[in-house]
Design an enzyme around this catalytic site. Structure first.
Site, PDB file in Angstrom:
ATOM      1  N   ARG A  61      34.580 -97.305  73.650  1.00  0.00           N
ATOM      2  CA  ARG A  61      34.565 -98.685  73.138  1.00  0.00           C
ATOM      3  C   ARG A  61      35.921 -99.371  73.234  1.00  0.00           C
ATOM      4  O   ARG A  61      36.006-100.589  73.054  1.00  0.00           O
ATOM      5  CB  ARG A  61      34.013 -98.701  71.711  1.00  0.00           C
ATOM      6  CG  ARG A  61      32.511 -98.409  71.684  1.00  0.00           C
ATOM      7  CD  ARG A  61      31.986 -98.328  70.279  1.00  0.00           C
ATOM      8  NE  ARG A  61      31.763 -96.968  69.846  1.00  0.00           N
ATOM      9  CZ  ARG A  61      31.830 -96.567  68.578  1.00  0.00           C
ATOM     10  NH1 ARG A  61      32.128 -97.429  67.634  1.00  0.00           N
ATOM     11  NH2 ARG A  61      31.583 -95.317  68.262  1.00  0.00           N
ATOM     12  N   GLU A  98      35.351 -88.619  62.415  1.00  0.00           N
ATOM     13  CA  GLU A  98      34.628 -88.812  61.150  1.00  0.00           C
ATOM     14  C   GLU A  98      33.367 -87.945  61.196  1.00  0.00           C
ATOM     15  O   GLU A  98      32.924 -87.413  60.194  1.00  0.00           O
ATOM     16  CB  GLU A  98      34.263 -90.288  60.953  1.00  0.00           C
ATOM     17  CG  GLU A  98      33.741 -90.591  59.559  1.00  0.00           C
ATOM     18  CD  GLU A  98      33.255 -92.017  59.386  1.00  0.00           C
ATOM     19  OE1 GLU A  98      33.124 -92.739  60.388  1.00  0.00           O
ATOM     20  OE2 GLU A  98      32.978 -92.389  58.232  1.00  0.00           O
TER      21      GLU A  98
HETATM   22  O1  LIG Z   1      39.315 -92.853  63.594  1.00  0.00           O
HETATM   23  P1  LIG Z   1      38.339 -91.765  64.024  1.00  0.00           P
HETATM   24  O2  LIG Z   1      37.733 -91.038  62.850  1.00  0.00           O
HETATM   25  O3  LIG Z   1      38.938 -90.849  65.024  1.00  0.00           O
HETATM   26  O4  LIG Z   1      37.085 -92.481  64.696  1.00  0.00           O
HETATM   27  C1  LIG Z   1      37.194 -93.593  65.554  1.00  0.00           C
HETATM   28  C2  LIG Z   1      36.668 -93.308  66.934  1.00  0.00           C
HETATM   29  O5  LIG Z   1      35.255 -92.993  66.872  1.00  0.00           O
HETATM   30  C3  LIG Z   1      34.553 -93.868  67.746  1.00  0.00           C
HETATM   31  O6  LIG Z   1      34.396 -93.334  69.004  1.00  0.00           O
HETATM   32  P2  LIG Z   1      33.341 -92.197  69.374  1.00  0.00           P
HETATM   33  O7  LIG Z   1      34.033 -90.886  69.375  1.00  0.00           O
HETATM   34  O8  LIG Z   1      32.128 -92.339  68.496  1.00  0.00           O
HETATM   35  O9  LIG Z   1      33.010 -92.492  70.903  1.00  0.00           O
HETATM   36  P3  LIG Z   1      32.473 -93.781  71.724  1.00  0.00           P
HETATM   37  O10 LIG Z   1      33.543 -94.859  71.666  1.00  0.00           O
HETATM   38  O11 LIG Z   1      32.334 -93.265  73.111  1.00  0.00           O
HETATM   39  O12 LIG Z   1      31.183 -94.245  71.121  1.00  0.00           O
HETATM   40  C4  LIG Z   1      35.428 -95.102  67.817  1.00  0.00           C
HETATM   41  O13 LIG Z   1      35.158 -95.878  68.971  1.00  0.00           O
HETATM   42  C5  LIG Z   1      36.805 -94.524  67.825  1.00  0.00           C
HETATM   43  O14 LIG Z   1      37.220 -94.124  69.128  1.00  0.00           O
HETATM   44  N1  LIG Z   2      31.530 -95.735  60.805  1.00  0.00           N
HETATM   45  C1  LIG Z   2      31.740 -95.852  62.132  1.00  0.00           C
HETATM   46  N2  LIG Z   2      31.160 -96.861  62.818  1.00  0.00           N
HETATM   47  C2  LIG Z   2      31.366 -96.986  64.160  1.00  0.00           C
HETATM   48  N3  LIG Z   2      32.120 -96.162  64.874  1.00  0.00           N
HETATM   49  C3  LIG Z   2      32.722 -95.156  64.233  1.00  0.00           C
HETATM   50  N4  LIG Z   2      33.555 -94.182  64.657  1.00  0.00           N
HETATM   51  C4  LIG Z   2      33.875 -93.416  63.603  1.00  0.00           C
HETATM   52  N5  LIG Z   2      33.286 -93.850  62.480  1.00  0.00           N
HETATM   53  C5  LIG Z   2      32.567 -94.956  62.852  1.00  0.00           C
END
Ligand SMILES: O=P(O)(O)OC[C@H]1O[C@H](OP(=O)(O)OP(=O)(O)O)[C@H](O)[C@@H]1O
Ligand SMILES: Nc1ncnc2[nH]cnc12
Length: 176
Positions: A61, A98
């Site tokens: 993202r 998370e």
């Molecule tokens: O602060 P944190 O606890 O590390 O979480 C935040 C991360 O989690 C999500 O990505 P995700 O790993 O879900 O992957 P995506 O962007 O490919 O959906 C979001 O886009 C951040 O990169």
């Molecule tokens: N609550 C949340 N919503 C969307 N993206 C996330 N990545 C980690 N935690 C998230």
């Protein structure tokens, strides 16, 4: 428009992808022409006075606004990817999410020593991903001059992990 007003474009989905997670969905912001533009302009406003060589975006993202910001800032764009996707030599870092854990990588030659880096992602939750990204960038010799996110889940207190960094966010959630 105040940045916090951008919250109206965010859709919250309870218990996705796991029970207990209140997922903040930015696709509703991206599909709205005003939401898309105002968010891009506000992220650009954070960084426009600072010299930046490269915007580094975190998969996946962080790839929506990363290249757009890089174009506006006349910088290059560098992707940080989940493990096994980048074809050339990489540096990697494992981190806790998370929900779950993951490993991220960047090409070894993507960041030159002394490069001024803007690190960007959509959302700051625990900060594990962005912290690992900072460590990767610094291993490669980059200097992080700003870190920007669209959303901050402030109740998870991730800011503690980024003392000394210029960390900016547009939309803050103070409680779940
Ligand atoms: O602060 P944190 O606890 O590390 O979480 C935040 C991360 O989690 C999500 O990505 P995700 O790993 O879900 O992957 P995506 O962007 O490919 O959906 C979001 O886009 C951040 O990169
Ligand atoms: N609550 C949340 N919503 C969307 N993206 C996330 N990545 C980690 N935690 C998230």
């Amino acid at each position: 428009m105040m940045n916090q007003e951008l919250e109206k474009y965010i859709r919250s989905i309870k218990n996705f992808p796991k029970d207990g997670i209140d997922f903040k969905d930015i696709t509703t912001l991206l599909k709205d022409p005003k939401g898309l533009l105002q968010t891009g302009n506000a992220l650009y406003d954070f960084a426009k006075e600072i010299p930046i060589d490269k915007v580094v975006g975190i998969e996946s993202r962080g790839f929506f606004y990363g290249p757009l910001l890089a174009m506006k800032l006349q910088a290059g764009f560098v992707p940080i990817r989940k493990t096994g996707k980048l074809p050339a030599e990489t540096v990697h870092q494992t981190y806790a999410l998370e929900y779950g854990s993951d490993t991220i990588e960047v090409h070894k030659d993507a960041i030159a020593p002394g490069d001024k880096i803007l690190l960007h992602d959509d959302l700051l939750a625990t900060g594990g991903t962005a912290r690992a990204a900072c460590d990767l960038i610094e291993k490669a010799g980059g200097e992080i001059v700003q870190i920007s996110f669209i959303i901050e889940l402030a109740f998870l207190n991730a800011r503690e992990k980024f003392e000394g960094y210029d960390l900016r966010t547009l939309i803050r959630y103070d409680k779940e």
